[in-house]
Design a protein around this motif. Sequence first.
Motif, PDB file in Angstrom:
ATOM      1  N   GLY A   1      44.257  40.047  47.899  1.00 46.59           N
ATOM      2  CA  GLY A   1      44.236  40.461  46.397  1.00 46.59           C
ATOM      3  C   GLY A   1      45.436  41.106  46.205  1.00 46.59           C
TER       4      GLY A   1
ATOM      5  N   ILE B   1      47.760  28.745  36.006  1.00 45.77           N
ATOM      6  CA  ILE B   1      46.853  30.174  35.893  1.00 45.77           C
ATOM      7  C   ILE B   1      45.732  29.914  35.143  1.00 45.77           C
ATOM      8  CG2 ILE B   1      46.962  32.784  35.502  1.00 45.77           C
ATOM      9  CD1 ILE B   1      49.539  33.094  36.128  1.00 45.77           C
TER      10      ILE B   1
ATOM     11  N   ILE C   1      38.886  35.986  33.404  1.00 50.35           N
ATOM     12  CA  ILE C   1      39.139  36.984  34.371  1.00 50.35           C
ATOM     13  C   ILE C   1      38.777  38.494  33.972  1.00 50.35           C
ATOM     14  CG2 ILE C   1      40.962  38.094  35.788  1.00 50.35           C
ATOM     15  CD1 ILE C   1      42.828  35.508  35.363  1.00 50.35           C
TER      16      ILE C   1
ATOM     17  N   PHE D   1      42.924  41.060  39.442  1.00 49.58           N
ATOM     18  CA  PHE D   1      43.617  40.331  40.338  1.00 49.58           C
ATOM     19  C   PHE D   1      43.335  41.075  41.850  1.00 49.58           C
ATOM     20  CE2 PHE D   1      46.864  39.303  36.876  1.00 49.58           C
ATOM     21  CZ  PHE D   1      46.348  37.917  36.691  1.00 49.58           C
TER      22      PHE D   1
ATOM     23  N   GLY E   1      44.876  36.776  44.641  1.00 52.97           N
ATOM     24  CA  GLY E   1      45.278  37.629  43.425  1.00 52.97           C
ATOM     25  C   GLY E   1      46.830  38.474  43.397  1.00 52.97           C
TER      26      GLY E   1
ATOM     27  N   VAL F   1      49.000  35.429  42.262  1.00 49.21           N
ATOM     28  CA  VAL F   1      48.656  34.985  41.008  1.00 49.21           C
ATOM     29  C   VAL F   1      49.121  35.948  39.932  1.00 49.21           C
ATOM     30  CG1 VAL F   1      46.977  34.651  39.213  1.00 49.21           C
ATOM     31  CG2 VAL F   1      46.745  33.650  41.523  1.00 49.21           C
ATOM     32  N   GLY F   2      49.024  37.304  40.466  1.00 53.17           N
ATOM     33  CA  GLY F   2      49.593  38.640  39.611  1.00 53.17           C
ATOM     34  C   GLY F   2      51.047  38.364  39.284  1.00 53.17           C
TER      35      GLY F   2
END
Length: 477
Positions: free
Chosen positions: A144, A209, A295, A318, A324, A327-328
């Motif tokens: 994350g 996403i 989210i 995230f 996370g 993806v962030g």
Amino acid sequence: MVSTAGTQSGEQGWSSRSAFILAAVGAAVGLGNIWRFPTLAGESGGGAFVLVYIGFVVLLGLPLVLSEIMLGRAGGEDAIGSVENVARESGVSTRWKGLGALQITSGFLILSFYSVVAGWVINYVYLAGGDFLGAVMSGDVFAGAFAGETQDQITGRMGDLFADPTRLIILHAIFMAATIWIVASGVHDGIEKAATWLMPAFFVLLVIITIYGALTGNFGEAVAFLFTPDFSKLSPVVLNEALGQALFSLSLAAGGLLTYGAYVSKDVNLAPTAGMIAMADTTVAILAGLMIFPIVFAVGLDPAGGPALIFQTLPVAFNEMPAGALVGFVFFILIFFAALTSSISLLEGPTAWVIDKTGWARKKAAIVVGLVAFAIGVTCALGYNVWSEVRPLGFWNIFAETDILDTLDGFTGKIMLPLGALLVALFVGWRADANMVKAQTGLSDGMFLVWRFLVAWAAPIAVSLVLLFGLVPGLLG
Ligand code: TRP
């Protein structure tokens, strides 16, 4: 084939219809879709706002997109010169060019605060990039984000940023410099090239996403929130907000489409092109909602988080989600791309005007305009710290609480954009030569009647009513 369209300066136009569409979609898709739309939808209760927004896009936005591109192409110059040319050819007062001046001013003001917000995005690209790097170094690529930090520490990053004027200004400067650089490189070698690289990348990241959010987040709740209208949430202020957002998101009424239209070659059929732009922009806004709210709900955050929504709530989310950090990082890069292809359209409008007016080289014009917008943006950045008490329009109750950046955003979005749109609708619907307009749009007889009705009647009436009921209570109160 290469278009022969362009401004007086001999600027070469778009190299193809698809290049124009990408550039125009790039202008439309931006912070408006991913930052402003979810913020407003979240604050205004979701479904009702979304429904009104879509209504404005279809009934007013789409006809006006066609109107502005058409005016630009017919006039063939900067936003002011084009309207003046069309007015002259239509045998009406050339003072209508004032609508071009209003639009260019709006675009210029929007650019100045837009770049500040885009600077926040850069800050988060940097922070999220650092987190991702940390995850990779620790051997867990799918960690994350912000590992080991508490929720308060994560949301606190926004406060840290706002408290630091130097950092805000440097980030704003970086973004403005990138924008200036692209615009200075020219319509063909700068704007078009940027859009053809960044937009496809943007779409790929967006789809990834969104799928991620659907798989790992609370998709059902997000869908219910965005598509179940609660009409008790509707008020004149929300209508004004939704109209302003539709105009902002479609890049209407701020000189962008008028200017881009001038670079479109004569053989492009404008009506379907306008349809594609409006469609793509709205799809991205909805997808952004479907990307963000699952989210937000998954980790039990407040959808009405305001302008900090994507910067504070999402990093918290995230933090708790699988992969996370990765993806962030990707998420903020995506927003950065979207912001850049929009800011160049905001700078191009006033720059094209300065080039046509002064005969300066494109580079010089872009730098001068960009620097002045930068200076105004600096006041917005200072509005979060040294000037945090300043309320520029504090005497006006609808702006009583708003800081410098929000005042610029609110004043342009709620007042200047609707006025600019109203003037375009009146000019195209009532004053511009109807035969010329019809030929330019390429609409069939039947469609032309529908379009003309929307432009000449529906748009002016709706915009006037929204302005009246959105602003008058504010004036009286
Ligand atoms: N449409 C862009 C967005 O949603 C912002 C923008 C770019 C814009 N060009 C414009 C807004 C012209 C108004 C006018 O982020």
